[in-house]
Design a protein around this motif. Structure first.
Motif, PDB file in Angstrom:
ATOM      1  N   THR A 136       0.837  -1.195   0.000  1.00 33.58           N
ATOM      2  CA  THR A 136       0.000   0.000   0.000  1.00 33.58           C
ATOM      3  C   THR A 136       0.876   1.250   0.000  1.00 33.58           C
ATOM      4  O   THR A 136       0.609   2.215  -0.727  1.00 33.58           O
ATOM      5  N   ALA A 137       1.940   1.234   0.822  1.00 34.94           N
ATOM      6  CA  ALA A 137       2.848   2.380   0.869  1.00 34.94           C
ATOM      7  C   ALA A 137       3.545   2.591  -0.481  1.00 34.94           C
ATOM      8  O   ALA A 137       3.693   3.724  -0.948  1.00 34.94           O
ATOM      9  N   VAL A 138       3.973   1.518  -1.098  1.00 30.72           N
ATOM     10  CA  VAL A 138       4.621   1.623  -2.410  1.00 30.72           C
ATOM     11  C   VAL A 138       3.659   2.201  -3.439  1.00 30.72           C
ATOM     12  O   VAL A 138       3.994   3.093  -4.222  1.00 30.72           O
ATOM     13  N   LEU A 139       2.437   1.688  -3.440  1.00 35.38           N
ATOM     14  CA  LEU A 139       1.448   2.154  -4.408  1.00 35.38           C
ATOM     15  C   LEU A 139       1.103   3.619  -4.165  1.00 35.38           C
ATOM     16  O   LEU A 139       0.951   4.403  -5.115  1.00 35.38           O
ATOM     17  N   ARG A 140       1.012   4.025  -2.884  1.00 33.48           N
ATOM     18  CA  ARG A 140       0.715   5.421  -2.573  1.00 33.48           C
ATOM     19  C   ARG A 140       1.827   6.331  -3.099  1.00 33.48           C
ATOM     20  O   ARG A 140       1.584   7.416  -3.641  1.00 33.48           O
ATOM     21  N   GLY A 141       3.078   5.888  -2.945  1.00 31.12           N
ATOM     22  CA  GLY A 141       4.200   6.676  -3.453  1.00 31.12           C
ATOM     23  C   GLY A 141       4.180   6.798  -4.969  1.00 31.12           C
ATOM     24  O   GLY A 141       4.476   7.861  -5.520  1.00 31.12           O
ATOM     25  N   LEU A 142       3.814   5.700  -5.651  1.00 30.82           N
ATOM     26  CA  LEU A 142       3.731   5.757  -7.108  1.00 30.82           C
ATOM     27  C   LEU A 142       2.629   6.703  -7.577  1.00 30.82           C
ATOM     28  O   LEU A 142       2.782   7.425  -8.561  1.00 30.82           O
ATOM     29  N   VAL A 143       1.507   6.687  -6.848  1.00 30.29           N
ATOM     30  CA  VAL A 143       0.415   7.590  -7.214  1.00 30.29           C
ATOM     31  C   VAL A 143       0.849   9.052  -7.031  1.00 30.29           C
ATOM     32  O   VAL A 143       0.525   9.918  -7.843  1.00 30.29           O
ATOM     33  N   ARG A 144       1.601   9.327  -5.947  1.00 34.82           N
ATOM     34  CA  ARG A 144       2.088  10.702  -5.738  1.00 34.82           C
ATOM     35  C   ARG A 144       3.018  11.121  -6.870  1.00 34.82           C
ATOM     36  O   ARG A 144       3.013  12.269  -7.303  1.00 34.82           O
ATOM     37  N   GLU A 145       3.836  10.162  -7.370  1.00 37.10           N
ATOM     38  CA  GLU A 145       4.814  10.499  -8.388  1.00 37.10           C
ATOM     39  C   GLU A 145       4.228  10.501  -9.800  1.00 37.10           C
ATOM     40  O   GLU A 145       4.528  11.392 -10.603  1.00 37.10           O
ATOM     41  N   LEU A 146       3.399   9.501 -10.116  1.00 34.68           N
ATOM     42  CA  LEU A 146       2.909   9.337 -11.481  1.00 34.68           C
ATOM     43  C   LEU A 146       1.456   9.755 -11.655  1.00 34.68           C
ATOM     44  O   LEU A 146       0.995   9.916 -12.792  1.00 34.68           O
ATOM     45  N   GLY A 147       0.739   9.915 -10.556  1.00 36.48           N
ATOM     46  CA  GLY A 147      -0.686  10.176 -10.643  1.00 36.48           C
ATOM     47  C   GLY A 147      -1.464   8.890 -10.780  1.00 36.48           C
ATOM     48  O   GLY A 147      -0.941   7.859 -11.209  1.00 36.48           O
ATOM     49  N   ARG A 148      -2.747   8.939 -10.425  1.00 34.37           N
ATOM     50  CA  ARG A 148      -3.563   7.735 -10.479  1.00 34.37           C
ATOM     51  C   ARG A 148      -3.647   7.176 -11.891  1.00 34.37           C
ATOM     52  O   ARG A 148      -3.479   5.983 -12.123  1.00 34.37           O
ATOM     53  N   ASP A 149      -3.886   8.049 -12.869  1.00 35.66           N
ATOM     54  CA  ASP A 149      -4.019   7.587 -14.245  1.00 35.66           C
ATOM     55  C   ASP A 149      -2.709   7.042 -14.779  1.00 35.66           C
ATOM     56  O   ASP A 149      -2.698   6.091 -15.578  1.00 35.66           O
ATOM     57  N   GLY A 150      -1.594   7.633 -14.347  1.00 34.81           N
ATOM     58  CA  GLY A 150      -0.292   7.144 -14.786  1.00 34.81           C
ATOM     59  C   GLY A 150      -0.023   5.739 -14.294  1.00 34.81           C
ATOM     60  O   GLY A 150       0.512   4.894 -15.021  1.00 34.81           O
ATOM     61  N   VAL A 151      -0.418   5.457 -13.042  1.00 32.33           N
ATOM     62  CA  VAL A 151      -0.262   4.105 -12.510  1.00 32.33           C
ATOM     63  C   VAL A 151      -1.226   3.157 -13.208  1.00 32.33           C
ATOM     64  O   VAL A 151      -0.861   2.034 -13.595  1.00 32.33           O
ATOM     65  N   ALA A 152      -2.464   3.604 -13.396  1.00 28.18           N
ATOM     66  CA  ALA A 152      -3.471   2.741 -14.027  1.00 28.18           C
ATOM     67  C   ALA A 152      -3.043   2.322 -15.429  1.00 28.18           C
ATOM     68  O   ALA A 152      -3.302   1.200 -15.865  1.00 28.18           O
ATOM     69  N   ALA A 153      -2.371   3.234 -16.136  1.00 30.41           N
ATOM     70  CA  ALA A 153      -1.938   2.919 -17.497  1.00 30.41           C
ATOM     71  C   ALA A 153      -0.901   1.811 -17.530  1.00 30.41           C
ATOM     72  O   ALA A 153      -0.697   1.171 -18.567  1.00 30.41           O
ATOM     73  N   LEU A 154      -0.231   1.571 -16.397  1.00 28.99           N
ATOM     74  CA  LEU A 154       0.823   0.553 -16.347  1.00 28.99           C
ATOM     75  C   LEU A 154       0.299  -0.821 -15.940  1.00 28.99           C
ATOM     76  O   LEU A 154       1.034  -1.805 -16.016  1.00 28.99           O
ATOM     77  N   VAL A 155      -0.951  -0.878 -15.484  1.00 29.26           N
ATOM     78  CA  VAL A 155      -1.493  -2.151 -15.009  1.00 29.26           C
ATOM     79  C   VAL A 155      -1.939  -2.984 -16.202  1.00 29.26           C
ATOM     80  O   VAL A 155      -2.739  -2.518 -17.017  1.00 29.26           O
ATOM     81  N   PRO A 156      -1.438  -4.215 -16.350  1.00 23.47           N
ATOM     82  CA  PRO A 156      -1.839  -5.061 -17.483  1.00 23.47           C
ATOM     83  C   PRO A 156      -3.344  -5.289 -17.494  1.00 23.47           C
ATOM     84  O   PRO A 156      -3.965  -5.466 -16.449  1.00 23.47           O
ATOM     85  N   GLY A 157      -3.908  -5.280 -18.671  1.00 24.16           N
ATOM     86  CA  GLY A 157      -5.330  -5.522 -18.820  1.00 24.16           C
ATOM     87  C   GLY A 157      -6.191  -4.292 -18.702  1.00 24.16           C
ATOM     88  O   GLY A 157      -7.381  -4.314 -19.006  1.00 24.16           O
ATOM     89  N   GLY A 158      -5.608  -3.173 -18.221  1.00 22.45           N
ATOM     90  CA  GLY A 158      -6.337  -1.921 -18.166  1.00 22.45           C
ATOM     91  C   GLY A 158      -7.312  -1.785 -17.017  1.00 22.45           C
ATOM     92  O   GLY A 158      -7.972  -0.766 -16.875  1.00 22.45           O
ATOM     93  N   THR A 159      -7.454  -2.799 -16.162  1.00 31.00           N
ATOM     94  CA  THR A 159      -8.357  -2.690 -15.021  1.00 31.00           C
ATOM     95  C   THR A 159      -7.570  -2.606 -13.731  1.00 31.00           C
ATOM     96  O   THR A 159      -6.577  -3.312 -13.560  1.00 31.00           O
ATOM     97  N   THR A 160      -7.997  -1.721 -12.845  1.00 34.96           N
ATOM     98  CA  THR A 160      -7.278  -1.512 -11.581  1.00 34.96           C
ATOM     99  C   THR A 160      -8.131  -1.878 -10.385  1.00 34.96           C
ATOM    100  O   THR A 160      -7.822  -1.491  -9.261  1.00 34.96           O
ATOM    101  N   ARG A 161      -9.212  -2.626 -10.632  1.00 39.45           N
ATOM    102  CA  ARG A 161     -10.101  -2.938  -9.516  1.00 39.45           C
ATOM    103  C   ARG A 161      -9.419  -3.821  -8.479  1.00 39.45           C
ATOM    104  O   ARG A 161      -9.795  -3.824  -7.314  1.00 39.45           O
ATOM    105  N   GLY A 162      -8.416  -4.578  -8.918  1.00 34.24           N
ATOM    106  CA  GLY A 162      -7.653  -5.358  -7.944  1.00 34.24           C
ATOM    107  C   GLY A 162      -6.849  -4.457  -7.030  1.00 34.24           C
ATOM    108  O   GLY A 162      -6.774  -4.657  -5.811  1.00 34.24           O
ATOM    109  N   LEU A 163      -6.227  -3.403  -7.616  1.00 37.71           N
ATOM    110  CA  LEU A 163      -5.437  -2.471  -6.813  1.00 37.71           C
ATOM    111  C   LEU A 163      -6.305  -1.649  -5.878  1.00 37.71           C
ATOM    112  O   LEU A 163      -5.799  -1.053  -4.921  1.00 37.71           O
ATOM    113  N   ALA A 164      -7.598  -1.587  -6.141  1.00 36.79           N
ATOM    114  CA  ALA A 164      -8.502  -0.849  -5.250  1.00 36.79           C
ATOM    115  C   ALA A 164      -8.526  -1.456  -3.862  1.00 36.79           C
ATOM    116  O   ALA A 164      -8.942  -0.806  -2.905  1.00 36.79           O
TER     117      ALA A 164
END
Length: 980
Positions: free
Chosen positions: A80-108
Motif C-alpha cells: 500500500t505504501a509503495v502504491l501510494r508513493g507511485l500515485v504521488r509520483e505518477l498520478g492515479r491515471d499514470g499508474v493505471a496505465a501501467l497495469v496489465p489488462g487496463g483494469t485496476t479494480r484489484g489495486l482498489a
C-alpha cells in the motif's frame, strides 16, 4: 566538539553492500533476483539499505515497511505504501496505465483511489497479486526497479503471501530487484516468517544475507565517526562490552558522553535518548508510541489535541534528535525498539487512556487513515483499551474490510476476536446485527479460504452443535455444506453425509439458490460406480433448479458434473461438446471459477482418452487464461498438472519438468505440489535417478498420508511406490505394497487409474514368478509362491476391469502381454500380443510405453526363433530410449542384445551378459532370491567357499558393492529372462 547521533562513516558492511550492488547490476542487465537481509534489532539493516539506495543511481526505488499492531499486523501494508508513493509520483491515471489488462479494480484493495474492489474470493486475491507483479514488470521495462520491503518480521499473512508470490514468480528476464529486511531475533521457533525464509532461500535467484555484529575495530570506527575523534581504549572497552558490537547500542551509549553512567538494560538505553528531549516532546512521544511504529500527522494531532504550531514545535526536537523520522505524511520511530520501550514504560492507566483516545479519534474520522488500515487500527486500539464492547464491534467491522481486501488471515483473526469477546458483551448480537451461530459460520467459511481446514471444521461443528436443525434448516444446510466442502478438501470422511443431510434440509417444492448449490456440490463429489445413479439424478435436479432461477453458474457447474457422469472416454467428443455448452451457459468473464473448471475438465478428459496433444494445448490455453484472470496460483497451478501429464505421456520430459518447476515456484497447495512432483518421480525413475525419485516420493507420501484422497491422486502414488522398490531390487517390499493395494483398494472402481496399477503389478510379478524356461531353482521360495498367487488374483481383476477408450485399450494389451493368455484362451501368441501393445502405444504417441513393449516383442520374437524381427524391435526401442534419456531401459536393451547376440551389441566371450559365466549367473539368481552363501552352496552342490568366490566375481563384474545392489541390477537388466 559536536557529537553526531549517527555515525557519518559507514563501516563493516562492505561485503553486504557488494552483494546488493551485484544484484542491482544484474537487474540493470535484465536479470531479476531477490536479497533477504536479516539481522538482530539495531544491527544496521536500515542503514545498509539507505547506503545502498543512495547509490542506486538510475533505479526506481520503491520502499514499503510492515507495521506492528499487536499481533494482527496490517494486510499488504508495504505494498500500500509503495502504491501510494507511485500515485504521488505518477498520478492515479499514470499508474493505471501501467497495469496489465487496463483494469485496476484489484489495486482498489490497496488504495481507494482506484475505485471499488471487484468481487471477493480467492480469485480476487490472486488477481490482486498478478496486478502488483504486472505493475512492477511494466515499471521495470523503463529502468531497473528496486522494491524494498522492510521489517518483514511484522508482516501479516497476506503480505507474506504476496511477497512470496513476487519473489517466486518474478520473471527472470526483467530488471527487478526485491530486497527484504527482517529481524532475526524476532524469529522464534514458531514465527510464521521462518518457513517462508527457508522456502525462498531455496529459490535459485534468491540470496540470503545476515548482518553480523560489528567487530571491535569496526565499532571503534563507528564511534570515531560519531564523536569526531578516536575514543579512549578504556571507554571503548566499556562501550564494546555493553553493546556487544550492536551499532544501535553503540550509538545509544556514546550519545551520553561515553555511556558509563547509563543503565545496562536496552530499555533504559533507548529511553535515555528520549529523556534528553524537552518534556513536551517526551509526552508527545509517549502518546505517539501507542499509535504504532508509524503514525499519520493528522491522527497524532487529533489524539494529542495540539494545533499545528504546538505539534510541530513538540515534534521538531524528536526529529532533530533522530528519535523520529519523517515518512511521507507521517512519522516513524527511528527504531522500533524505541517505540516499544516507550510503550512498555506507560503506566496501566496511561496505556488504556491513550488507546482509547486513538480509538475515539479514528471513530470521529476514519478517513484519517487509508482503508483498510483505519478499520484494523481502530479494532486494535479498542482491544488495547480493554473496552470489550467496542473491541467486538470494531473487530466485526474490520473483518468486513479485510474481506474486501481478500486478507483472509486478518479477517479470520478479527472474527476469532469477536468470538473470544462474545460472552463479555451481553448484547453482542444487537451490536453487530448477527448472532453467534452466523459468526461461527462466517468464521468457518473464512478459515476454509485461509487454508485453516481443521479450524474450519471445528467452527462449523461448533455452530451445528448449537443449532436446532428442524427449526432452522436453512442455516443448518449452509453449515453442513461448508463442513462438507472442507472435509472434502482435507480428505476427511463424512463429507458426503454432510452434503446429503444438507440436501434433505433444503428439500422443498419451491426452488431456491441454496438448494441448487447444495445439490450441485453433492453431485460433484459423488464418485464411483455405485453412486452413478445418484450423481445423475442429483446433477439433473440441480441443473433444472438453477436454470429455472436463472443461476447460470450453478447450471454450468451441474452440466459439467453430468458430462463426467454420462460420458466415457470412448465418447470424448460428446463430452467435449457438453463442456463447451457449460462455457456458453456460464457467460462472460465474471464466471471465472466455471471457466477454469471447464479448462481443467476438458484437458483431463482429453488426457484420459489418450488425446495427449489436444490435452496439452487445452491445459496450456487454460494456464494463460488463468494468468489473465489473476488466477495463476490457483487454477493455473492446478492446470499445470493437466499440462505436465500429457507432456510426460508424449515423452517431452524436459518440457514437462520446466512446466512443473514454474508451477511449483507459485507455491501451490500441498496436494497440488504432490501431484506435480509425482510426474518428476515418474521421469526420475525412467531415467535412473533413484535418489531424487525417492526423496520426492517421500514428500508426496507425507502430504497424502494426511487425508483420504481419490483414486486419481492415490493410485499413481501406489504405482510409483511399487516401481521405486522394484528399481531398488527390494522385491519383497514391492510385493508387500502390491498385496496391500489389492486388499485395501477397489481396483475395479476407476479404470483410468486402475489399469496402470494392474500393469505395474504385472510387470513386478514378471521379476518374481519363475517363467517357463527358467531353471527350477527358486520356484519354491515364499516370495515366488506369493507372487504366483498374486498373479492369479491379478488376472481375475484384469478380466473384470472395464476398458474404455484407446488409452485403456493400450494398457489392457500390455497387461495381457505381461500376464500371458488364459490356459484355455486361443488368442494370438506372445509376440503378436506384445506387438499389438507396442502399436497401440505408438498410435497414442507414447514413446516410453512403446519402447518397453518393444522389448517384450523382441524377446517373444527371439523365443519364436525370428532373430530379424527381434533385432528390428530392439533397434526401435533403443532409438526411443536414447531420445528419452531412459538409462535403465537402455542398459536392459544392451544386456538383452549381448545375451541374444542381436542388435549390434558386443557379446562376451562365453555368450552371457556382462561377462558372467553360467555358474555365476546361477549364483546371482540365488543371491537375488535372498539366499545366504551356505544355502546357495547346498542348492548348487558346491562349497560355501566357492560360492564366496563367485559372489566376489559377480560384484566386480556388475560394478556394485553389495549383494542387494547386485540383485537390483540383475532385475533391472532382466538378466534372468530367457533369451530364447
Amino acid at each position: 566538539m559536536s557529537i553526531h547521533a549517527v555515525s557519518p562513516r559507514f563501516v563493516g558492511r562492505a561485503r553486504e553492500l557488494a552483494i546488493l550492488g551485484d544484484a542491482l547490476a544484474g537487474a540493470r542487465a535484465g536479470a531479476s533476483s531477490a536479497v533477504l537481509v536479516g539481522g538482530e534489532a539495531g544491527v544496521g539493516k536500515t542503514r545498509l539499505i539507505k547506503e545502498f539506495t543512495d547509490r542506486a543511481d538510475d533505479a526506481l526505488v520503491l520502499v514499503g515497511g510492515c507495521l506492528e499492531l499487536g499481533t494482527e499486523g496490517l494486510p499488504f501494508a508495504p505494498f500500500t505504501a509503495v502504491l501510494r508513493g507511485l500515485v504521488r509520483e505518477l498520478g492515479r491515471d499514470g499508474v493505471a496505465a501501467l497495469v496489465p489488462g487496463g483494469t485496476t479494480r484489484g489495486l482498489a484493495r490497496l488504495l481507494p483511489e482506484f475505485g471499488e474492489p471487484d468481487g471477493d474470493g480467492p480469485e480476487a486475491r490472486a488477481r490482486l497479486f498478478e496486478q502488483v507483479l504486472g505493475l512492477l514488470e511494466r515499471l521495470a521495462e523503463e529502468r531497473p526497479v528496486l522494491l524494498i520491503v522492510e521489517d518483514a518480521h511484522w508482516a501479516d499473512r497476506s503480505t507474506r503471501d504476496l511477497l512470496s508470490f513476487l519473489v517466486r514468480y518474478q520473471p527472470t528476464a526483467a530488471g527487478l530487484l526485491i530486497v527484504v529486511t527482517y529481524r532475526t531475533d524476532e524469529l522464534h521457533r514458531t514465527h510464521p516468517l521462518r518457513p517462508l525464509l527457508a522456502e525462498l532461500g531455496r529459490v535459485e535467484r534468491v540470496r540470503r544475507v545476515e548482518l553480523r555484529r560489528l567487530t571491535r575495530k569496526e565499532a571503534v570506527a563507528q564511534a570515531a565517526g560519531i564523536l569526531e575523534r578516536e575514543p579512549s581504549p578504556a571507554d571503548m572497552d566499556l562501550i564494546y562490552a555493553r553493546s556487544e558490537g550492536n551499532p544501535l547500542f553503540v550509538e545509544a551509549l556514546l550519545s551520553d558522553g561515553g555511556g558509563v553512567a547509563l543503565p545496562e538494560s536496552l530499555r533504559d538505553l533507548l529511553l535515555a535518548s528520549v529523556e534528553r528531549l524537552p518534556a513536551e516532546t517526551q509526552e508527545l512521544l509517549r502518546v505517539a508510541s501507542a499509535g504504532g511504529q508509524r503514525i499519520e500527522h493528522d491522527l497524532l494531532s487529533a489524539v494529542a489535541g495540539l494545533d499545528e504550531n504546538a505539534l510541530s514545535s513538540a515534534l521538531r526536537p524528536a526529529v532533530a534528535g533522530n528519535v523520529l523520522t519523517v515518512d511521507g505524511e507521517g512519522y516513524c520511530f527511528r527504531h522500533a525498539l524505541i517505540r516499544e520501550a516507550l510503550h512498555d514504560d506507560l503506566l496501566p492507566g496511561e496505556h488504556t487512556r491513550l488507546h482509547t483516545r486513538f480509538a475515539e479519534a479514528l471513530e470521529r474520522d476514519l478517513s484519517i487513515l487509508p482503508a483498510p488500515r483505519g478499520a484494523i487500527e481502530l479494532a486494535h486500539h479498542w482491544h488495547s483499551a480493554h473496552d470489550s464492547t467496542w473491541a467486538l464491534v470494531s473487530a466485526w467491522q474490520a473483518a468486513g474490510v479485510a474481506r474486501r481486501s481478500t486478507a483472509y488471515d486478518e479477517q479470520l483473526g478479527m472474527l476469532s476476536r469477536v468470538l473470544e469477546l462474545w460472552d463479555q458483551v451481553p448484547d453482542a448480537s444487537e451490536r453487530i446485527g448477527c448472532d453467534r451461530i452466523d459468526v461461527l459460520r462466517n468464521t468457518a467459511t473464512v478459515a476454509h479460504l485461509a487454508g485453516e481446514y481443521e479450524r474450519a471444521i471445528a467452527l462449523a461443528s461448533a455452530a451445528l452443535a448449537e443449532i436446532d436443525r428442524d427449526a432452522d434448516p436453512i442455516r443448518a444446510a449452509k453449515l453442513l455444506r461448508q463442513r462438507g466442502l472442507t472435509r472434502y478438501d482435507l480428505g476427511r470422511p463424512g463429507f458426503l453425509d454432510d452434503l446429503r443431510e444438507a440436501a434433505a434440509l433444503v428439500a422443498s417444492d419451491k426452488p431456491t439458490t441454496l438448494r441448487a448449490q447444495v445439490l450441485e456440490t453433492l453431485s460433484r463429489m459423488l464418485h464411483g460406480r455405485e453412486a452413478l445413479s445418484e450423481r445423475l439424478t442429483t446433477g439433473r435436479l440441480a441443473m433444472e433448479i438453477a436454470h429455472e432461477l436463472g443461476d447460470h453458474r450453478v447450471e454450468a457447474h451441474a452440466l459439467i458434473d453430468l458430462a463426467w457422469a454420462r460420458f466415457g472416454f470412448s465418447e470424448i467428443e460428446a463430452q467435449m461438446e457438453a463442456f463447451a455448452q457449460a462455457r456458453r451457459i456460464a457467460g462472460g468473464d465474471e464466471a471465472f471459477n466455471v471457466l477454469m473448471r471447464c479448462a481443467i475438465s476438458e484437458s483431463d478428459a482429453l488426457e484420459g482418452a489418450g488425446r495427449h496433444e489436444r490435452a496439452a494445448q487445452v491445459a496450456r490455453d487454460g494456464i494463460e487464461e488463468a494468468r489473465q484472470y489473476g488466477l495463476a496460483r490457483t487454477s493455473g497451478a492446478f492446470l499445470a498438472i493437466n499440462l505436465a501429464e500429457p507432456l510426460v505421456s508424449l515423452g517431452r520430459w524436459d518440457e514437462a519438468l520446466e512446466v512443473i518447476e514454474r508451477a511449483l515456484d507459485l507455491a501451490p497447495p500441498a496436494p497440488t505440489q504432490a501431484s506435480l512432483q509425482g510426474f518428476v518421480v515418474d521421469i526420475a525413475l525412467a531415467r535412473g535417478e533413484l535418489d531424487r525419485a525417492e526423496r520426492l516420493l517421500g514428500t508426496s507420501r507425507s502430504v497424502l498420508s494426511r487425508g483420504t484422497f481419490r483414486d486419481q491422486t492415490v493410485l499413481p502414488l501406489l504405482c510409483r511406490e511399487v516401481r521405486m522398490r522394484q528399481a531398488r531390487g527390494e522385491l519383497e517390499a514391492a510385493v508387500e505394497v502390491a498385496v496391500q493395494a489389492m486388499e485395501e483398494r477397489d481396483l475395479l472402481e476407476t479404470p483410468r487409474y486402475c489399469w496402470p496399477v494392474l500393469v505395474t503389478i504385472a510387470d513386478l510379478l514378471g521379476s518374481v514368478v519363475p517363467q517357463q524356461g527358467r531353471a527350477a531353482t527358486g520356484t519354491d521360495t515364499p516370495l515366488a509362491k506369493l507372487g504366483a498367487a498374486l498373479l492369479t488374483r491379478l488376472r481375475a481383476l484384469g478380466r473384470e476391469l472395464e476398458v474404455d477408450g484407446d488409452l485403456q485399450r493400450a494398457h489392457h494389451l500390455t497387461f495381457t502381454a505381461l500376464t500371458g493368455p488364459e490356459p484355455d484362451d486361443g488368442a494370438a501368441g506372445p509376440f503378436e500380443v506384445w506387438d499389438r501393445a507396442a502399436e497401440a502405444w505408438a498410435a497414442l504417441r507414447q514413446p516410453y510405453a512403446e519402447a518397453r513393449c518393444l522389448v517384450g516383442a523382441a524377446q517373444a520374437a527371439l523365443a519364436d526363433g525370428d532373430r530379424q524381427e527381434a533385432a528390428a524391435r530392439l533397434g526401435r526401442a533403443r532409438e526411443l530410449a536414447t531420445r528419452l534419456g531412459a538409462t535403465p531401459l537402455l542398459e536392459q536393451l544392451d544386456a538383452f542384445g549381448r545375451r541374444a547376440r542381436i542388435g549390434g551389441a558386443e557379446e562376451a566371450a562365453d555368450g552371457l551378459p556382462l561377462g558372467l559365466t553360467a555358474r555365476e549367473l546361477e549364483v546371482l539368481r540365488e543371491v537375488a532370491d535372498g539366499r545366504s552363501n551356505r544355502e546357495i552352496a547346498e542348492a548348487l552342490f558346491i562349497s560355501a567357499k566357492t560360492v564366496s568366490v563367485h559372489v566376489s566375481n559377480i560384484l566386480a563384474k556388475l560394478g556394485v558393492a553389495t549383494r542387494g545392489e547386485a540383485a537390483a541390477t540383475a532385475y533391472r537388466l532382466r538378466l534372468f529372462d530367457a533369451p530364447g
